[in-house]
Design an enzyme around this catalytic site. Structure first.
Site, PDB file in Angstrom:
ATOM      1  N   LYS A  13       0.936  -1.268  -0.017  1.00 24.97           N
ATOM      2  CA  LYS A  13       0.004  -0.093  -0.130  1.00 24.97           C
ATOM      3  C   LYS A  13       0.897   1.345   0.015  1.00 24.97           C
ATOM      4  CE  LYS A  13      -2.024  -1.057   4.065  1.00 24.97           C
ATOM      5  NZ  LYS A  13      -1.327  -2.334   4.204  1.00 24.97           N
ATOM      6  N   ARG A  88      -9.646   0.684   8.823  1.00 22.41           N
ATOM      7  CA  ARG A  88      -9.151  -0.835   9.218  1.00 22.41           C
ATOM      8  C   ARG A  88     -10.253  -1.553   9.981  1.00 22.41           C
ATOM      9  NH1 ARG A  88      -3.263   0.025   8.996  1.00 22.41           N
ATOM     10  NH2 ARG A  88      -2.455  -1.521   9.285  1.00 22.41           N
ATOM     11  N   ARG A 127      11.522  -5.419   4.984  1.00 20.36           N
ATOM     12  CA  ARG A 127      11.296  -4.033   4.723  1.00 20.36           C
ATOM     13  C   ARG A 127      12.228  -2.925   5.434  1.00 20.36           C
ATOM     14  NH1 ARG A 127       5.497  -1.928   5.366  1.00 20.36           N
ATOM     15  NH2 ARG A 127       5.243  -2.710   7.388  1.00 20.36           N
ATOM     16  N   ARG A 161      11.197  -1.162  11.103  1.00 16.61           N
ATOM     17  CA  ARG A 161      10.142  -0.897  12.427  1.00 16.61           C
ATOM     18  C   ARG A 161      10.251  -1.951  13.268  1.00 16.61           C
ATOM     19  NH1 ARG A 161       4.851  -0.151   8.708  1.00 16.61           N
ATOM     20  NH2 ARG A 161       3.951  -1.275  10.320  1.00 16.61           N
ATOM     21  N   ARG A 172      -0.678  -9.309  13.686  1.00 15.42           N
ATOM     22  CA  ARG A 172      -1.054  -8.197  12.528  1.00 15.42           C
ATOM     23  C   ARG A 172      -1.860  -8.689  11.461  1.00 15.42           C
ATOM     24  NH1 ARG A 172       4.252  -5.578  11.308  1.00 15.42           N
ATOM     25  NH2 ARG A 172       3.255  -4.302   9.723  1.00 15.42           N
TER      26      ARG A 172
HETATM   27  P1  ADP Z   1       2.246  -1.964   3.189  1.00 17.50           P
HETATM   28  O1  ADP Z   1       2.244  -0.419   3.288  1.00 17.50           O
HETATM   29  O2  ADP Z   1       1.314  -2.320   2.725  1.00 17.50           O
HETATM   30  O3  ADP Z   1       2.416  -2.410   4.606  1.00 17.50           O
HETATM   31  P2  ADP Z   1       4.728  -1.585   1.746  1.00 17.50           P
HETATM   32  O4  ADP Z   1       4.467  -0.649   0.566  1.00 17.50           O
HETATM   33  O5  ADP Z   1       5.476  -0.925   2.945  1.00 17.50           O
HETATM   34  O6  ADP Z   1       3.331  -2.349   2.373  1.00 17.50           O
HETATM   35  O7  ADP Z   1       5.650  -3.006   1.307  1.00 17.50           O
HETATM   36  C1  ADP Z   1       6.149  -3.813   2.159  1.00 17.50           C
HETATM   37  C2  ADP Z   1       7.537  -4.436   1.820  1.00 17.50           C
HETATM   38  O8  ADP Z   1       7.430  -5.277   0.590  1.00 17.50           O
HETATM   39  C3  ADP Z   1       8.569  -3.226   1.485  1.00 17.50           C
HETATM   40  O9  ADP Z   1       9.827  -3.745   1.748  1.00 17.50           O
HETATM   41  C4  ADP Z   1       8.420  -3.175   0.039  1.00 17.50           C
HETATM   42  O10 ADP Z   1       9.606  -2.724  -0.869  1.00 17.50           O
HETATM   43  C5  ADP Z   1       7.980  -4.578  -0.441  1.00 17.50           C
HETATM   44  N1  ADP Z   1       7.069  -4.571  -1.774  1.00 17.50           N
HETATM   45  C6  ADP Z   1       6.100  -3.572  -2.103  1.00 17.50           C
HETATM   46  N2  ADP Z   1       5.529  -4.205  -3.381  1.00 17.50           N
HETATM   47  C7  ADP Z   1       5.927  -5.230  -3.521  1.00 17.50           C
HETATM   48  C8  ADP Z   1       5.802  -6.067  -4.627  1.00 17.50           C
HETATM   49  N3  ADP Z   1       4.783  -5.923  -5.574  1.00 17.50           N
HETATM   50  N4  ADP Z   1       6.554  -7.176  -4.654  1.00 17.50           N
HETATM   51  C9  ADP Z   1       7.571  -7.241  -4.071  1.00 17.50           C
HETATM   52  N5  ADP Z   1       7.970  -6.600  -2.725  1.00 17.50           N
HETATM   53  C10 ADP Z   1       7.220  -5.448  -2.634  1.00 17.50           C
HETATM   54  P1  ADP Z   2       1.132  -1.882   7.866  1.00 10.98           P
HETATM   55  O1  ADP Z   2       2.497  -1.751   7.162  1.00 10.98           O
HETATM   56  O2  ADP Z   2       0.910  -3.176   8.606  1.00 10.98           O
HETATM   57  O3  ADP Z   2      -0.242  -1.690   6.897  1.00 10.98           O
HETATM   58  P2  ADP Z   2       0.665   0.578   9.347  1.00 10.98           P
HETATM   59  O4  ADP Z   2       1.986   1.220   9.232  1.00 10.98           O
HETATM   60  O5  ADP Z   2      -0.536   0.923   8.282  1.00 10.98           O
HETATM   61  O6  ADP Z   2       1.068  -0.976   8.951  1.00 10.98           O
HETATM   62  O7  ADP Z   2       0.209   0.595  10.826  1.00 10.98           O
HETATM   63  C1  ADP Z   2       1.010   0.154  11.944  1.00 10.98           C
HETATM   64  C2  ADP Z   2       0.409  -0.195  13.019  1.00 10.98           C
HETATM   65  O8  ADP Z   2      -0.572   0.986  13.522  1.00 10.98           O
HETATM   66  C3  ADP Z   2      -0.734  -1.127  12.994  1.00 10.98           C
HETATM   67  O9  ADP Z   2      -0.466  -2.552  13.120  1.00 10.98           O
HETATM   68  C4  ADP Z   2      -1.674  -0.691  14.144  1.00 10.98           C
HETATM   69  O10 ADP Z   2      -1.423  -1.167  15.483  1.00 10.98           O
HETATM   70  C5  ADP Z   2      -1.602   0.848  13.872  1.00 10.98           C
HETATM   71  N1  ADP Z   2      -2.862   1.337  12.881  1.00 10.98           N
HETATM   72  C6  ADP Z   2      -2.502   2.108  12.019  1.00 10.98           C
HETATM   73  N2  ADP Z   2      -3.500   2.295  11.132  1.00 10.98           N
HETATM   74  C7  ADP Z   2      -4.482   1.844  11.833  1.00 10.98           C
HETATM   75  C8  ADP Z   2      -5.926   2.100  12.058  1.00 10.98           C
HETATM   76  N3  ADP Z   2      -6.423   2.725  10.784  1.00 10.98           N
HETATM   77  N4  ADP Z   2      -6.747   1.674  13.126  1.00 10.98           N
HETATM   78  C9  ADP Z   2      -6.111   1.094  14.088  1.00 10.98           C
HETATM   79  N5  ADP Z   2      -4.722   0.999  14.171  1.00 10.98           N
HETATM   80  C10 ADP Z   2      -4.093   1.384  13.009  1.00 10.98           C
END
Ligand code: ADP
Ligand code: ADP
Ligand code: ZN
Length: 221
Positions: A13, A88, A127, A161, A172
């Protein structure tokens, strides 16, 4: 246009949101990033959220809704927001619907990023980000061009992180399946849900999302 990227932790995302922000002039609103900033500031919200986030649970709805409602009141959100990691829960989605309705807006498009659970763990544990410019990388899937140097700003210190480990990831993922997945039927009923294959390579996912966005903008749903 208000767009929502919906998918489990590690689905990509944040990676896609950064790209779409530029292409479509939307403001990325990532509750995870906002919460991490609150934790770093030591604000009262940050103090409440820290342990919950480290444990891999969701921060309570009322705190999230208040944070978002403050953010949405700022003028840069007027023309369109790209929501990343929010809502969420169904309660958050209902609160968002109410906030947008007050501005005679709505969620125009929800893009589900489908990735199987087994791939998410390896994405999360590999990541890392550049704290100076926010660029996101992966040990294997998205390396810096020059080892140890950020492509975007040249920074040499990277951040991982605290919650990006295999143990917390189990929590999660189960939070995602139990609390967030009900949003799929919620938005499907409203006719705005589209899915892309999040297992594809990063550039390919971007192309799929752009196709969905362009169709939505042209009114071809
Ligand atoms: P989210 O915001 O949904 O938690 P991220 O965008 O941070 O996910 O992506 C999680 C990890 O996976 C990052 O290290 C990113 O570089 C990698 N990543 C993102 N998209 C892809 C993909 N399509 N294929 C492989 N790795 C990916
Ligand atoms: P991910 O990369 O896992 O999608 P985020 O960076 O979006 O993670 O979120 C990290 C953490 O922050 C979550 O595991 C949760 O504890 C908290 N969090 C983020 N967004 C929300 C939300 N909309 N509602 C509740 N908790 C949240
Ligand atoms: Zn950087």
């Amino acid at each position: 246009m208000n767009v929502l990227l919906l998918g489990p932790p590690g689905a990509g995302k944040g990676t896609q949101a950064k790209r779409l922000e530029e292409t479509y002039g939307l403001v990325q609103l990532a509750t995870g990033d906002m919460l991490r900033a609150e934790v770093a500031d030591g604000s009262s919200l940050g103090v409440k959220a820290k342990a919950i986030m480290e444990a891999g649970s969701l921060v309570p709805d009322d705190l999230i809704i208040e944070m978002i409602s403050d953010r949405m009141a700022r003028p840069d959100c007027a023309t369109g927001v790209l929501f990343d990691g929010f809502p969420r829960t169904v309660a958050q989605a209902e609160a968002l619907e109410k906030m947008l309705r007050a501005k005679e807006q709505r969620i125009d498009l929800v893009i589900e990023m489908k990735v199987v659970d087994e791939s998410l763990v390896e994405r999360i544990v590999g990541r890392f980000t550049c704290p100076d410019c926010g660029a996101a990388y992966h040990d294997r899937f998205n390396q810096t061009k020059k080892e140890g140097v950020c492509d975007v700003c040249g920074g040499t210190e990277f951040h991982r992180r605290a919650d990006d480990n295999a143990e917390t990831m189990g929590k999660r993922l189960s939070a995602y399946h139990k609390q967030t997945q009900p949003l799929l039927p919620f938005y499907d009923e409203r006719g705005v849900l589209r899915s892309v294959d999040g297992m594809a390579a990063i550039d390919d996912v971007t192309r799929q999302i752009q196709a969905v966005m362009d169709a939505a903008q042209a009114g071809h749903f």
